[in-house]
Design an enzyme around this catalytic site. Structure first.
Site, PDB file in Angstrom:
ATOM      1  N   GLY A  41       0.822  -1.197   0.000  1.00  0.00           N
ATOM      2  CA  GLY A  41       0.000   0.000   0.000  1.00  0.00           C
ATOM      3  C   GLY A  41       0.858   1.249   0.000  1.00  0.00           C
ATOM      4  N   LEU A  42       0.256   2.341   0.448  1.00  0.00           N
ATOM      5  CA  LEU A  42       0.936   3.631   0.392  1.00  0.00           C
ATOM      6  C   LEU A  42       1.756   3.830   1.663  1.00  0.00           C
ATOM      7  CD1 LEU A  42       0.853   5.508  -1.897  1.00  0.00           C
ATOM      8  CD2 LEU A  42      -1.062   6.705  -0.865  1.00  0.00           C
ATOM      9  N   HIS A  43       2.893   3.176   1.752  1.00  0.00           N
ATOM     10  CA  HIS A  43       3.701   3.295   2.969  1.00  0.00           C
ATOM     11  C   HIS A  43       4.702   4.439   2.835  1.00  0.00           C
ATOM     12  CE1 HIS A  43       7.209   1.000   1.356  1.00  0.00           C
ATOM     13  NE2 HIS A  43       6.281   0.663   0.513  1.00  0.00           N
ATOM     14  N   ALA A  44       5.634   4.532   3.767  1.00  0.00           N
ATOM     15  CA  ALA A  44       6.455   5.745   3.865  1.00  0.00           C
ATOM     16  C   ALA A  44       7.192   6.117   2.582  1.00  0.00           C
ATOM     17  CB  ALA A  44       7.442   5.604   5.017  1.00  0.00           C
ATOM     18  N   ALA A  97       4.901   7.354  -0.195  1.00  0.00           N
ATOM     19  CA  ALA A  97       4.303   8.610   0.245  1.00  0.00           C
ATOM     20  C   ALA A  97       5.296   9.755   0.068  1.00  0.00           C
ATOM     21  CB  ALA A  97       3.851   8.507   1.699  1.00  0.00           C
TER      22      ALA A  97
END
Lengths: 99, 591
Positions: free
Chosen positions: A23-26, A29
């Protein structure tokens, strides 16, 4: 795959499906905020009811957009069309692939 | 005596003597939580902007100098770079200065706390943890606001680096060849500070209580990262002693590394298998470098934790096959998934367990999640053709679990047969003996499996009913408690009567005081941390079986732990006075 960009009154939007496992992890992002900051227009991301600033890594993280979520990206302002084309491409390469 | 002796966790062994050099000091500072007149508002906003720009420049400079071997740090610095310019943090702080008429420091602090509050409500544990990155970055900006010098003020001589905590950017900014050793207030065994210290091969102690309060900048200190001690302002005599110790230790280390490829054999020819415990394929090199003769315990958890979805069979197969291939013909023993439901939060619905240590974990978890279990078993079986692979099941409490686990394994074999996928039909199947119930029925269990591995860390905790991490009862963690010694001996004897092999994994096996006792029981092998192998081999190569058996008889003849510990300490210390100066023993804990 091509992401469809919609236009309405100079406001652009596209829907992105988060297909990668984490997913949209660090890291993604950070990439997204970094690229978004290059544009003058307003860029926002929405997941279900929550809408945030795509230029803020902290905002993006707070969406906690995991695998399978649906993100609506919108752009409004000067370079909105250009921004949207660039960002849709970027999203696709970061979260659009099953990895 | 030194003015103060501080304690912490030694994460990279060695001794270092030098001047303390502090960065990121948190104590003794005062955050001005004040309101300001309207005339000073723009001045405060400028201070804030300039502090965050300075930090951004530092991050960018650090980013451009990340060496290849630390590229993971580069990614962390990237996100720190984004955070330090983030509107949610910086714009929000500037707005607070303007709207509330407060100092830049106070505004920054409030912004961080409001982000922290928002993050604490996020379900995803991984994202929730990212608040730590925000704190690290804000801390740096706060430092500039408070007028501190740059973290990377030049080191003009070799120093002992002290910090509240070290971030990846800190460690890259510093001139690494001028750092003799590290000590930090935060951190544990697995923190990246420890990993860094080990890769630079310098001593390090983390989790030191009172470090910032007790040590002055520039003060002379001794870092004893053999025992996890820091001596502040030592006496002449202590300095002389530690200089000797340092010299001896460095020579000793060179010597044992040179000899680590020799077999673990006693003077009278009794040979012990010395294998390694690892959890990442990257650790294989360190197994070989330290003279490991195989991997006796491969913890397979890593691939399952900190991610949202279970790994695929293909992914696991590749991981296991790589390890089997690189070790062949040496053996690798893969332990099936040993986690509690409490750790699997990202994949499975989280269970509310009041007592996870006694909950759904180890083989119990796998038997409840059979699809996941069979997927792992398939990967293991498929990898078995690439080398010398064995499998073992953790947390076995009774016969039924062994049979159920074997039944699942057989199902997978049938699937593979039907699909025409090759595997080793004779792959050894073993179990961990780590629960008192398994000890008592070890005779029966030995009829069902090919080998035992005694997991002493858990066996001690479950037998004595104590949580070692709980400081109120940790003094009861006694590896040579008569019940433990007898349990281990009981299992070894049961295994040998049934004609199967038995090894010991757990810290006891890497303890120089305990290893001769285990040898007296005639265990077949040990599996220990790679770094412990050279020292343990050296001890084994100097003893004979008769003295080990005698020591075991002595131990069994005493009724109390304190008598046993005293006897063992005296005997071993007389026998190995030099070596034991360098080893912290599990038996030292009561002094």
């Amino acid at each position: 795959m091509h992401t469809d960009i919609m236009e309405h009154d100079g406001c652009f939007s596209a829907t992105i499906f988060v297909k990668n496992e984490l997913g949209l992890h660090a890291r993604p992002a950070a990439r997204i905020a970094q690229e978004a900051q290059k544009f003058k227009c307003e860029l926002r991301m929405q997941v279900s009811e929550q809408e945030v600033d795509a230029k803020s890594i902290l905002d993006i993280l707070s969406l906690a957009a995991g695998h399978g979520s649906e993100i609506v990206l919108t752009a409004k302002g000067d370079d909105a069309r250009q921004a949207m084309e660039h960002m849709a491409q970027l999203f696709h390469s970061i979260v659009g692939e099953e990895a | 005596m030194a003015r103060e002796t501080l304690h912490g966790v030694a994460v990279s062994a060695g001794i270092s003597i030098g001047k303390a050099f502090f960065i990121n000091r948190q104590s003794r500072r005062h955050i001005p939580r004040e309101t300001i007149p309207a005339s000073r508002v723009e001045y405060e906003v400028d201070r804030l902007t300039s502090a965050s720009n300075t930090v951004r420049d530092e991050f960018e400079a650090a980013r451009s100098r990340v060496p290849e071997e630390l590229r993971e740090h580069g990614a962390i610095i990237d996100s720190h770079l984004m955070i330090c310019q983030d509107p949610k943090l910086m714009l929000a702080a500037a707005t607070r200065i303007r709207e509330r008429g407060i100092t830049a420091e106070w505004a920054l602090e409030q912004s961080v706390e409001s982000i922290a509050a928002a993050f604490s409500a996020i379900d995803d544990a991984y994202i929730r943890e990212r608040i730590q990155d925000v704190r690290v970055v804000a801390e740096r900006i706060m430092h500039r606001l408070l007028g501190a010098q740059s973290a990377s003020r030049a080191l003009d001589e070799r120093m002992v680096l002290m910090a509240h905590d070290l971030t990846p950017a800190d460690t890259i900014e510093l001139e690494q060849d001028k750092i003799m050793s590290f000590a930090t207030c935060e951190g544990g065994k697995t923190s990246h500070t420890g990993i860094l210290a080990r890769s630079l091969q310098i001593p390090a102690i983390v989790g030191v209580e009172g470090l910032e309060e007790q040590v002055r900048d520039g003060e002379l200190i001794i870092i004893d990262a053999l025992r996890g001690r820091i001596l502040v302002d030592p006496t002449e005599e202590e300095l002389a002693d530690y200089s000797d110790l340092k010299y001896q230790f460095e020579n000793y280390q060179k010597a044992i590394i040179r000899q680590c490829t020799l077999p673990g054999e006693t003077v009278d020819g009794f040979r012990l298998d010395i294998q390694a415990n690892i959890e990442l394929a990257e650790e294989l090199q360190s197994v070989l470098d330290n003279g490991g003769e195989g991997v006796g315990l491969y913890r397979t958890e890593y691939a399952f934790l900190n991610r949202k979805k279970a790994p695929t069979e293909e992914e696991l197969y590749k991981e296991y096959a790589t390890i089997a291939q690189s070790l062949a013909p040496a053996k690798v023993t893969l332990r099936t998934l040993d986690v509690g439901a409490d750790k699997m939060m990202n994949m499975q619905e989280q269970l509310e367990e009041p007592n996870p240590a006694l909950g759904l974990r180890g083989i119990r978890y796998c038997l409840k999640n059979q699809d996941l279990f069979r997927m792992q078993l398939r990967a293991i079986l498929r990898a078995s053709v690439h080398g010398n692979v064995a499998v073992m099941f953790p947390m076995i409490s009774g016969l039924k679990e062994v049979r159920q686990a074997r039944y699942q394994l057989n199902l997978v074999r049938q699937e593979l047969d039907e699909a025409g996928i090759p595997y080793n039909p004779n792959m050894p199947v073993g179990i961990m003996i780590e629960l008192p119930s398994a000890v008592m029925i070890s005779e029966t269990l030995a009829q069902e499996v090919d080998f035992f591995s005694i997991g002493t860390n858990d066996l001690i905790q479950y037998s004595l009913g104590i949580d070692r991490a709980n400081k109120h009862v940790s003094y009861l963690y006694q590896p040579l408690h008569p019940a433990i010694v007898r349990s281990i001996k009981y299992v070894v004897d049961a295994a040998h009567r049934a004609g199967i092999e038995v090894s010991v994994c757990g810290e006891v096996a890497s303890d120089p005081y305990c290893i001769p006792i285990l040898m007296g029981m005639q265990i077949d092998g040990v599996s220990i941390a790679p770094q412990a192998i050279p020292g343990i081999k050296r001890i084994i190569r100097q003893v004979n079986m008769e003295e080990c058996k005698q020591l075991l008889r002595d131990v069994l003849s005493h009724a109390t732990v304190s008598k046993i510990n005293r006897k063992v300490r005296q005997t071993i210390f007389k026998r190995f006075p030099e070596e034991l100066t360098f080893f912290a023993s599990l038996l030292d804990q009561d002094d």
